[in-house]
Design an enzyme around this catalytic site. Structure first.
Site, PDB file in Angstrom:
ATOM      1  N   PHE A  74       0.868  -0.963  -0.085  1.00 60.21           N
ATOM      2  CA  PHE A  74       0.123   0.447   0.106  1.00 60.21           C
ATOM      3  C   PHE A  74       0.228   1.415   0.036  1.00 60.21           C
ATOM      4  CE2 PHE A  74       0.426  -1.368   4.433  1.00 60.21           C
ATOM      5  CZ  PHE A  74       1.100  -0.854   5.033  1.00 60.21           C
ATOM      6  N   PHE A  76       2.549   4.102   1.752  1.00 61.27           N
ATOM      7  CA  PHE A  76       3.646   3.865   1.235  1.00 61.27           C
ATOM      8  C   PHE A  76       3.957   2.602   1.986  1.00 61.27           C
ATOM      9  CE2 PHE A  76       2.818   7.463   0.103  1.00 61.27           C
ATOM     10  CZ  PHE A  76       2.640   7.789  -1.444  1.00 61.27           C
TER      11      PHE A  76
END
Ligand code: CUA
Length: 155
Positions: A74, A76
């Site tokens: 995802f 980050f």
């Protein structure tokens, strides 16, 4: 229209090569069932956190020092962010994205794949050496792309 003898010979060779190619392709794809190994497993990218096994990302023992490692990507980061793997373990990574396209690579190994929302991508690696490994994103995914990582400790 008149065709020269050599033109006829080369035309028939071309035709035969085409037929041979289509037969090989047909036998491989339909009779032997060889298909590209991607896009086999799907998951709703908006429900990854509620979908097993990605609701509990992490290591699952499936055999004698053999594990499934289910992971999410995802912006980050990766889930889990910290993973401990026993030395010598054969690990089957199953990874999906919760948002955009990410990379999934472990420098120093052959693990290197793309992770796309909606799909589960898989790769297997045996960790023969003790040490620390980073999982890095090599697919530009936004402002903090370079911060995206997860840490593997093999011991
Ligand atoms: Cu994720 Cu770059």
């Amino acid at each position: 229209m008149h065709l020269h003898k050599y033109e006829k010979i080369w035309l028939s060779l071309g035709g035969l090569a085409l037929i041979a190619f289509l037969v090989v392709l047909g036998v491989n794809a339909f009779a032997m069932g060889s298909h590209p190994p991607s896009h086999m497993a799907y998951v709703d990218p908006t429900k990854v956190d509620q979908t097993a096994p990605f609701d509990k990302p992490g290591l699952v023992q499936i055999g004698d020092n053999e594990y499934d490692l289910n992971m999410t990507a995802f912006v980050f980061g990766y889930g889990p962010a910290q993973i401990e793997i026993p030395k010598g373990a054969k690990v089957h990574f199953n990874v999906t994205s919760k948002d955009v396209a990410h990379g999934f690579s472990i420098p120093g190994t052959n693990v290197n794949m793309m992770v796309l929302p909606g799909h589960v991508n898989s790769v297997t690696h045996t960790f023969d050496q003790a040490g620390e490994f980073l999982i890095l994103c090599n697919e530009y995914c936004g402002v903090a792309h370079h911060m995206m990582m997860s840490n593997i400790v093999v011991k």
